[in-house]
Design a protein around this motif. Structure first.
Motif, short mmCIF file in Angstrom:
data_model
loop_
_atom_site.label_atom_id
_atom_site.label_comp_id
_atom_site.label_asym_id
_atom_site.label_seq_id
_atom_site.Cartn_x
_atom_site.Cartn_y
_atom_site.Cartn_z
N LEU A 164 0.84 -1.21 0.00
CA LEU A 164 0.00 0.00 0.00
C LEU A 164 0.87 1.25 0.00
CD1 LEU A 164 -2.80 -0.90 2.59
CD2 LEU A 164 -3.00 -0.85 0.10
N ASN A 170 -5.40 -2.70 -5.08
CA ASN A 170 -5.78 -4.03 -4.57
C ASN A 170 -5.53 -5.14 -5.59
OD1 ASN A 170 -6.53 -2.89 -2.21
ND2 ASN A 170 -8.72 -3.33 -2.37
N VAL A 188 -6.65 -5.56 4.04
CA VAL A 188 -6.70 -4.09 4.12
C VAL A 188 -7.66 -3.65 5.23
CG1 VAL A 188 -7.39 -1.98 2.93
CG2 VAL A 188 -6.08 -3.74 1.71
N ARG A 200 -7.21 3.76 3.40
CA ARG A 200 -5.87 3.30 3.08
C ARG A 200 -4.90 4.47 3.00
NH1 ARG A 200 -6.64 -0.31 -1.62
NH2 ARG A 200 -4.46 0.01 -2.20
#
Length: 214
Positions: A164, A170, A188, A200
């Motif tokens: 990330l 993703n 996540v 995120r």
């Protein structure tokens, strides 16, 4: 500034009291130096000497918790300034002491001339605060908290967090780790929960603050 009539030293270590007495006698030749080894003795000393101009109170004395002695002395003798003395310089302790009514906070690590100057400031009616970067300390504390949260992640979740941070989407994470999108989303979601953030982006910001490898 007039020479104080009397100063009370409150510390459970005789060696510390002796050192402070020597310092005070050299600075205020005509001052009467009183000593107390605990809170109870400090109360007795103040009750028997109405001319005390200043109290030097150690942060850790056996019959008091944290700032209870400071609060008690301030309630019983509001006109007498109380300076906290501590072997360590802790920003939160300084703030708490001042909030509880201390007239200053003196680390025992200060040089003799700095201690004398601090006492002169307090006796002149000022509040003495040691030279300390409170903003830096607060920032350091926040970073410690972030690292503690990251430490709760599983090894796989840390890998996902690193991806990330690297800016992976993703589907890219799923491809690189050879897992399903559902699994990535679950990782996540768990990361956000453990880091106590809502997106995120916030997770990446926290990770970057502690230089988490991406």
């Amino acid at each position: 500034m007039a020479t104080p009539d009397s100063i009370l030293i409150v510390d459970d270590h005789a060696l510390v009291r002796d050192g402070m007495r020597t310092l005070l006698e050299g600075c205020f030749a005509q001052c009467n130096i009183l000593e107390a080894a605990n809170y109870a003795e400090a109360r007795e000393a103040l009750a028997g000497h109405a001319d005390v101009d200043l109290v030097l109170l150690d942060l850790n004395i056996p019959d008091a918790k944290r700032f209870s002695a400071l609060q008690g002395l301030r309630e019983e003798h509001p006109a007498v300034p109380v300076v906290m003395v501590s072997g360590t310089l802790d920003g939160s302790a300084v703030r708490e002491a001042l909030s509880a009514g201390a007239a200053g906070f003196i680390p025992k690590s200060l040089k003799r001339d700095q201690i004398v100057e601090a006492l002169r400031q307090v006796l002149a009616g000022e509040i003495y605060v040691p030279d300390f970067d409170f903003a830096e300390e607060a920032s350091t504390g926040e970073e410690v908290a972030i690292r503690q949260r990251i430490a709760t992640l599983t090894p796989q979740q840390k890998v996902v967090l690193g991806l990330l941070v690297s800016g992976r989407l993703n589907k890219q994470i799923a491809y690189e780790l050879d897992v399903s999108m559902t699994t990535v989303k679950a990782h996540v979601s768990a990361i956000l929960q453990k880091l106590n953030v809502f997106s995120r982006t916030q997770a990446v910001i926290l990770a970057n603050r502690v230089n988490f490898p991406g």
